[in-house]
Motif scaffolding. Structure first.
Motif, PDB file in Angstrom:
ATOM      1  N   PHE A  19     -53.329 -31.466 -44.987  1.00  0.00           N
ATOM      2  CA  PHE A  19     -54.521 -32.080 -45.605  1.00  0.00           C
ATOM      3  C   PHE A  19     -54.949 -31.334 -46.856  1.00  0.00           C
ATOM      4  O   PHE A  19     -54.920 -31.889 -47.955  1.00  0.00           O
ATOM      5  N   CYS A  20     -55.330 -30.067 -46.721  1.00  0.00           N
ATOM      6  CA  CYS A  20     -55.726 -29.316 -47.908  1.00  0.00           C
ATOM      7  C   CYS A  20     -55.647 -27.823 -47.609  1.00  0.00           C
ATOM      8  O   CYS A  20     -56.202 -27.357 -46.607  1.00  0.00           O
ATOM      9  N   ASP A  21     -54.962 -27.102 -48.468  1.00  0.00           N
ATOM     10  CA  ASP A  21     -54.767 -25.662 -48.272  1.00  0.00           C
ATOM     11  C   ASP A  21     -55.752 -24.899 -49.149  1.00  0.00           C
ATOM     12  O   ASP A  21     -55.734 -25.039 -50.367  1.00  0.00           O
ATOM     13  N   SER A  22     -56.589 -24.050 -48.529  1.00  0.00           N
ATOM     14  CA  SER A  22     -57.603 -23.345 -49.332  1.00  0.00           C
ATOM     15  C   SER A  22     -57.132 -21.966 -49.793  1.00  0.00           C
ATOM     16  O   SER A  22     -57.707 -21.391 -50.702  1.00  0.00           O
ATOM     17  N   ASN A  23     -56.091 -21.398 -49.138  1.00  0.00           N
ATOM     18  CA  ASN A  23     -55.778 -19.995 -49.449  1.00  0.00           C
ATOM     19  C   ASN A  23     -54.382 -19.770 -50.022  1.00  0.00           C
ATOM     20  O   ASN A  23     -53.911 -18.635 -50.091  1.00  0.00           O
ATOM     21  N   GLY A  24     -53.718 -20.842 -50.398  1.00  0.00           N
ATOM     22  CA  GLY A  24     -52.447 -20.687 -51.120  1.00  0.00           C
ATOM     23  C   GLY A  24     -51.256 -20.285 -50.267  1.00  0.00           C
ATOM     24  O   GLY A  24     -50.217 -19.923 -50.810  1.00  0.00           O
ATOM     25  N   ASP A  25     -51.379 -20.383 -48.921  1.00  0.00           N
ATOM     26  CA  ASP A  25     -50.196 -20.048 -48.113  1.00  0.00           C
ATOM     27  C   ASP A  25     -49.301 -21.269 -47.875  1.00  0.00           C
ATOM     28  O   ASP A  25     -48.323 -21.199 -47.134  1.00  0.00           O
ATOM     29  N   GLU A  74     -52.937 -19.708 -39.018  1.00  0.00           N
ATOM     30  CA  GLU A  74     -52.767 -20.291 -40.356  1.00  0.00           C
ATOM     31  C   GLU A  74     -53.925 -21.220 -40.743  1.00  0.00           C
ATOM     32  O   GLU A  74     -54.121 -21.511 -41.913  1.00  0.00           O
ATOM     33  N   PHE A  75     -54.658 -21.704 -39.744  1.00  0.00           N
ATOM     34  CA  PHE A  75     -55.725 -22.672 -40.043  1.00  0.00           C
ATOM     35  C   PHE A  75     -57.079 -22.000 -40.255  1.00  0.00           C
ATOM     36  O   PHE A  75     -58.007 -22.639 -40.731  1.00  0.00           O
ATOM     37  N   GLY A  76     -57.211 -20.730 -39.855  1.00  0.00           N
ATOM     38  CA  GLY A  76     -58.479 -20.043 -40.079  1.00  0.00           C
ATOM     39  C   GLY A  76     -59.025 -19.445 -38.799  1.00  0.00           C
ATOM     40  O   GLY A  76     -58.264 -19.094 -37.896  1.00  0.00           O
ATOM     41  N   THR A  77     -60.345 -19.366 -38.724  1.00  0.00           N
ATOM     42  CA  THR A  77     -61.004 -18.675 -37.614  1.00  0.00           C
ATOM     43  C   THR A  77     -61.938 -19.649 -36.890  1.00  0.00           C
ATOM     44  O   THR A  77     -62.188 -20.760 -37.364  1.00  0.00           O
ATOM     45  N   MET A  78     -62.495 -19.165 -35.786  1.00  0.00           N
ATOM     46  CA  MET A  78     -63.475 -19.994 -35.073  1.00  0.00           C
ATOM     47  C   MET A  78     -64.718 -20.207 -35.955  1.00  0.00           C
ATOM     48  O   MET A  78     -65.352 -21.261 -35.890  1.00  0.00           O
ATOM     49  N   ALA A  79     -65.031 -19.215 -36.773  1.00  0.00           N
ATOM     50  CA  ALA A  79     -66.178 -19.381 -37.682  1.00  0.00           C
ATOM     51  C   ALA A  79     -65.882 -20.514 -38.681  1.00  0.00           C
ATOM     52  O   ALA A  79     -66.765 -21.324 -39.008  1.00  0.00           O
ATOM     53  N   ASP A  80     -64.649 -20.585 -39.157  1.00  0.00           N
ATOM     54  CA  ASP A  80     -64.269 -21.690 -40.064  1.00  0.00           C
ATOM     55  C   ASP A  80     -64.405 -23.033 -39.341  1.00  0.00           C
ATOM     56  O   ASP A  80     -64.809 -24.041 -39.932  1.00  0.00           O
ATOM     57  N   PHE A  81     -64.043 -23.020 -38.057  1.00  0.00           N
ATOM     58  CA  PHE A  81     -64.166 -24.245 -37.280  1.00  0.00           C
ATOM     59  C   PHE A  81     -65.632 -24.668 -37.194  1.00  0.00           C
ATOM     60  O   PHE A  81     -65.975 -25.838 -37.425  1.00  0.00           O
ATOM     61  N   SER A 435     -52.023 -32.951 -60.649  1.00  0.00           N
ATOM     62  CA  SER A 435     -51.608 -31.608 -61.074  1.00  0.00           C
ATOM     63  C   SER A 435     -50.544 -31.061 -60.112  1.00  0.00           C
ATOM     64  O   SER A 435     -50.176 -31.728 -59.132  1.00  0.00           O
ATOM     65  N   ALA A 436     -50.096 -29.834 -60.380  1.00  0.00           N
ATOM     66  CA  ALA A 436     -48.977 -29.269 -59.610  1.00  0.00           C
ATOM     67  C   ALA A 436     -49.250 -29.357 -58.105  1.00  0.00           C
ATOM     68  O   ALA A 436     -50.361 -29.063 -57.646  1.00  0.00           O
ATOM     69  N   ASN A 437     -48.231 -29.770 -57.352  1.00  0.00           N
ATOM     70  CA  ASN A 437     -48.354 -29.941 -55.891  1.00  0.00           C
ATOM     71  C   ASN A 437     -49.565 -30.776 -55.489  1.00  0.00           C
ATOM     72  O   ASN A 437     -50.143 -30.592 -54.410  1.00  0.00           O
ATOM     73  N   ALA A 438     -49.959 -31.654 -56.360  1.00  0.00           N
ATOM     74  CA  ALA A 438     -51.049 -32.611 -56.093  1.00  0.00           C
ATOM     75  C   ALA A 438     -52.341 -31.912 -55.691  1.00  0.00           C
ATOM     76  O   ALA A 438     -53.192 -32.498 -55.033  1.00  0.00           O
ATOM     77  N   CYS A 439     -52.440 -30.618 -56.068  1.00  0.00           N
ATOM     78  CA  CYS A 439     -53.640 -29.849 -55.751  1.00  0.00           C
ATOM     79  C   CYS A 439     -53.790 -29.637 -54.232  1.00  0.00           C
ATOM     80  O   CYS A 439     -54.841 -29.235 -53.764  1.00  0.00           O
ATOM     81  N   PHE A 440     -52.707 -29.895 -53.490  1.00  0.00           N
ATOM     82  CA  PHE A 440     -52.762 -29.632 -52.045  1.00  0.00           C
ATOM     83  C   PHE A 440     -52.789 -28.129 -51.802  1.00  0.00           C
ATOM     84  O   PHE A 440     -53.488 -27.625 -50.932  1.00  0.00           O
ATOM     85  N   THR A 441     -51.972 -27.410 -52.589  1.00  0.00           N
ATOM     86  CA  THR A 441     -51.886 -25.957 -52.428  1.00  0.00           C
ATOM     87  C   THR A 441     -51.601 -25.315 -53.779  1.00  0.00           C
ATOM     88  O   THR A 441     -50.986 -25.940 -54.643  1.00  0.00           O
ATOM     89  N   SER A 442     -52.015 -24.050 -53.901  1.00  0.00           N
ATOM     90  CA  SER A 442     -51.636 -23.315 -55.111  1.00  0.00           C
ATOM     91  C   SER A 442     -50.344 -22.550 -54.834  1.00  0.00           C
ATOM     92  O   SER A 442     -49.795 -21.904 -55.725  1.00  0.00           O
TER      93      SER A 442
END
Ligand code: NOJ
Length: 567
Positions: A19-25, A74-81, A435-442
């Protein structure tokens, strides 16, 4: 029929990895979802079904869970949830989690214990059988190729896995398993989630022979393992297990439940979703997903044949009629396991936009709760990668290996079936902009993007008032404003027409006529003479419509769809 929020909702499915990658991994994540909630708000959906976000070694992209109460690294933390959930609730969007409890990961603590010894307290959490004549206990093939049985050295027996060997099936006959699952569901409800989509839920009760054995599947492919699904769905305890789940958990919350049910019959649909006596709100039945395979589900999904519109009419109509006033349908053409509908049932080239809108019209005007799978709302298409190395899905990769190595099929031929049916069609990253990689990930995406992202993307769709996105937005808004779209009685018309799918919906004197051209031709639509009306008012159309069109003789343009209110 009772009125409820989950009948009136439109659900949007998020496959978090894509869906969308926030941290470039290169992997989508929870903060990525939080950053895109306004996209959903604009679209107008009011429920999200989130594919699994729990801790997992990702043999099957999260459908192999090693800890039901923790978030995948890879998806984050419980706080992110918690932040994501709050962001959804602030926007009036409810959250439905994925409940994957037919099996766990082999890395789940239960299985790690279970495999140690036959007298381990967790051993009976899974399904074990002795070898038969020194081999697997029966002839079942797992969904992801190979035998459904895996040898466990420490206990000298086989365990059952209907998916990959890293997804051992849980033993629902064990009351402790059921209690653990129910407690885990309470854990998520207490966090504030609004319901569950239940993975292959009709597989939790396995039909055994009287002696407890799991009998061979009928031989339909001599010399090979046999598809085992019909042997493990809809066992004798299914309704009891679901009733217990309802009593112990679901009935205690104002929640939504939808069970994924391969091979579900109409009878089960009615039983399970019955408003009074059923246990779940709705099912994902698969009949319409099997229509473009030779031999339907029996031969597996890979043997592609083009859809016959008659078959689609027959299937949809049977489900619409059977559940009307008795249960409830889920409406879907698309999810993370299915190819993109515009490529599968429409024309993803010249008429991509028109046919995507037509398919949306066809679905959203039926009785039931519609599901939009991420990317469907911008008309994303299937992908054709040149080599198997570019594919990630365990199902496609294993099938390819087996077909090429064991059955000596030509690689190009096997790739063709993956182009038609492979699950990675739905899993290429969401195309946000050009834009590059459709802005899904950097970073480097975990699965390559569909190269058409420069033309097909959300930014383009938002800017273009004629896009699939804005059309879906209108469909969703219409559903909220027109109870007939939700609750109206469905009736098929022109049953024999080979290209036009047309039906009416009627609720207390309010009547809609839905006309969909499932072809690139220009067939003539003739409203049956017994449908009386004084005036026809256009509700929505995917092409410009001149006023005063004659419904008794209307030449449809390629992939055209129109909806009229008949007065
Ligand atoms: C159905 C899910 O939708 C699919 O993605 C998964 O591979 C299987 N169940 C196994 O969990």
């Amino acid at each position: 029929m009772k009125k409820t929020w989950w009948k009136e909702s439109v659900v949007y499915q998020i496959y978090p990895r894509s869906f969308c990658d926030s941290n470039g991994d290169g992997v989508g994540d929870l903060p990525g979802i939080s950053s895109k909630l306004d996209h959903l708000k604009t679209l107008g959906v009011n429920v999200v079904w989130l594919s699994p976000v729990y801790k997992s070694p990702n043999d099957d992209n999260g459908y192999d869970i090693s800890d039901y109460r923790a978030i995948m690294d890879e998806f984050g933390t419980m706080a992110d949830f918690d932040t994501m959930l709050a962001g959804m609730h602030e926007r009036g969007i409810k959250l439905v989690m994925d409940l994957v409890v037919n099996h766990t990961s082999d890395e789940h603590a239960w299985f790690q214990e279970a495999k140690k010894s036959r007298d381990n307290p967790y051993h009976d959490y899974y399904i074990w059988r002795e070898a038969k004549d020194g081999r697997e206990p029966n002839n079942w093939e797992a969904a992801f190729s190979g035998s459904a049985w895996q040898w466990n050295e420490a206990t000298g027996e086989y365990f059952l896995h209907m998916f990959s060997k890293k997804q051992p099936d849980l033993n629902w006959e064990n009351p402790k398993v059921r209690a653990e699952v129910f407690e885990m569901m309470h854990f998520w409800f207490k966090k504030g989630v609004d319901g569950f989509r239940m993975d292959v839920i009709n597989m939790i009760s396995k039909p055994c022979a009287a002696d407890g054995s799991l009998p061979d599947a009928p031989v339909i492919r001599p010399g090979f393992l046999q598809p085992g699904f019909m042997m493990v769905t809809n066992g004798p305890k299914l309704l009891d297990h679901l009733a217990e789940m309802k009593r112990e958990v679901l009935a205690k919350y104002d929640c939504m439940s939808v069970g994924e049910a391969p091979l579900a019959t109409i009878k089960q649909g009615v039983e399970i979703t019955n408003e009074e006596t059923g246990s779940l709100n709705m099912l994902f039945q698969f009949e319409h997903m099997d229509l473009d395979s030779i031999g339907g589900h029996m031969m597996g999904k890979w043997a592609y044949k083009p859809l016959e519109l008659h078959d689609l009419k027959a299937t949809m109509t049977r489900w619409q009629n059977a559940l009307d006033g008795r249960g409830w349908n889920s409406l879907y053409l698309s999810n993370h396991d299915q190819p993109r509908p515009v490529s599968r049932f429409g024309d993803d080239k010249q008429y991509r936009v028109e046919s995507a809108k037509m398919l949306g019209t066809f679905l959203h005007f039926m009785q039931g709760t519609p599901y939009v799978y991420q990317g469907e709302e911008i008309g994303m298409t299937n992908v054709r990668f040149a080599t198997i190395e570019e594919y990630q899905d365990i199902e496609s990769v294993n099938m390819y290996r087996e077909a090429v190595n064991d059955r000596h099929m030509k690689p190009a031929e096997v790739l063709e079936s993956i182009y038609a049916k492979g699950r990675d069609n739905a899993r290429t990253p969401l195309q946000w902009d050009a834009s590059a990689n459709a802005c899904f990930t950097s970073g480097k995406p975990w699965l390559k993007l569909n190269p058409n992202y420069r033309e097909v993307n959300a930014a383009q769709a938002l800017a273009d008032p004629d896009s699939v996105f804005h059309y879906y937005r209108r469909l969703i808004a219409l559903r909220k404003a027109n109870p007939v779209m939700v609750y109206g009685h469905y009736a098929l018309i022109l049953a024999e027409h080979p290209e036009i799918y047309a039906y009416t919906r009627t609720l207390e004197g309010d009547r809609l006529l839905v006309v969909c051209n499932f072809s690139g031709n220009t067939p003539m639509f003739k409203l049956p003479a017994d449908i009386n009306f004084g005036a026809a008012e256009l509700v929505i159309a995917n092409l410009d419509v001149a006023s005063g069109t004659d419904l008794r003789a209307l030449m449809l343009r390629p992939w055209e769809s129109r909806v009229y209110r008949l007065r």
